[in-house]
Scaffold this motif. Structure first.
Motif, PDB file in Angstrom:
ATOM      1  N   LEU A  92      -3.721  50.674  47.678  1.00 28.56           N
ATOM      2  CA  LEU A  92      -2.439  49.267  46.629  1.00 28.56           C
ATOM      3  C   LEU A  92      -3.020  48.023  47.597  1.00 28.56           C
ATOM      4  N   TRP A 109       1.505  45.728  40.034  1.00 29.20           N
ATOM      5  CA  TRP A 109       0.777  46.846  41.062  1.00 29.20           C
ATOM      6  C   TRP A 109      -1.030  46.696  41.172  1.00 29.20           C
ATOM      7  N   ASN A 110      -1.623  45.804  41.942  1.00 29.70           N
ATOM      8  CA  ASN A 110      -3.102  45.734  42.610  1.00 29.70           C
ATOM      9  C   ASN A 110      -3.705  47.001  42.684  1.00 29.70           C
ATOM     10  N   LEU A 111      -4.120  48.060  42.614  1.00 27.26           N
ATOM     11  CA  LEU A 111      -5.004  49.145  43.328  1.00 27.26           C
ATOM     12  C   LEU A 111      -6.471  48.553  43.364  1.00 27.26           C
ATOM     13  N   ARG A 123       1.252  47.734  35.265  1.00 27.84           N
ATOM     14  CA  ARG A 123       2.515  46.434  35.079  1.00 27.84           C
ATOM     15  C   ARG A 123       3.207  47.954  35.099  1.00 27.84           C
ATOM     16  N   GLU A 135       7.189  44.418  37.538  1.00 31.38           N
ATOM     17  CA  GLU A 135       6.119  44.164  38.721  1.00 31.38           C
ATOM     18  C   GLU A 135       4.108  44.597  38.247  1.00 31.38           C
ATOM     19  N   GLN A 149       5.813  40.132  41.944  1.00 31.58           N
ATOM     20  CA  GLN A 149       7.328  40.366  40.752  1.00 31.58           C
ATOM     21  C   GLN A 149       6.879  39.700  39.990  1.00 31.58           C
ATOM     22  N   SER A 155      -5.142  46.974  36.803  1.00 36.83           N
ATOM     23  CA  SER A 155      -3.851  46.498  37.150  1.00 36.83           C
ATOM     24  C   SER A 155      -2.991  47.676  37.160  1.00 36.83           C
ATOM     25  N   ILE A 199       1.474  43.690  45.129  1.00 34.99           N
ATOM     26  CA  ILE A 199       2.311  44.013  44.250  1.00 34.99           C
ATOM     27  C   ILE A 199       2.533  42.287  43.770  1.00 34.99           C
TER      28      ILE A 199
END
Length: 83
Positions: A76, A63-65, A43, A61, A81, A41, A79
């Motif tokens: 990805l 983002w989780n990868l 930010r 945001e 917000q 994760s 995402i």
């Protein structure tokens, strides 16, 4: 908001969309490992400008990868917000 919905894009019509990233910070929030995959994760925050001449606006945001434990690249996975 950095990402637009399909409706937002269709309303724009043929107009050119350009987003200037004025500042960008990234912070690794954490990594989880399971037998099947690794999940990270990150930010992202900063300032963006979507129209020339306008003041930059803040954004944030997470983002989780995800990456398979057996190899391959990061994908990805989602995402979120920040408000």
């Amino acid at each position: 908001m950095l990402f637009r919905s399909k409706m937002d894009l269709s309303e724009r019509g043929e107009a050119v969309n350009k987003t200037d990233v004025v500042t960008l910070d990234a912070q690794l929030l954490g990594i989880e490992t399971t037998p099947a995959q690794h999940i990270a994760s990150v930010r992202f925050s900063g300032m963006i400008r979507e129209n020339a001449g306008e003041a930059a606006q803040p954004f944030g945001e997470v983002w989780n990868l995800a990456k398979s434990a057996s190899g391959g690249g990061w994908l990805l996975a989602g995402i979120q917000q920040e408000s």
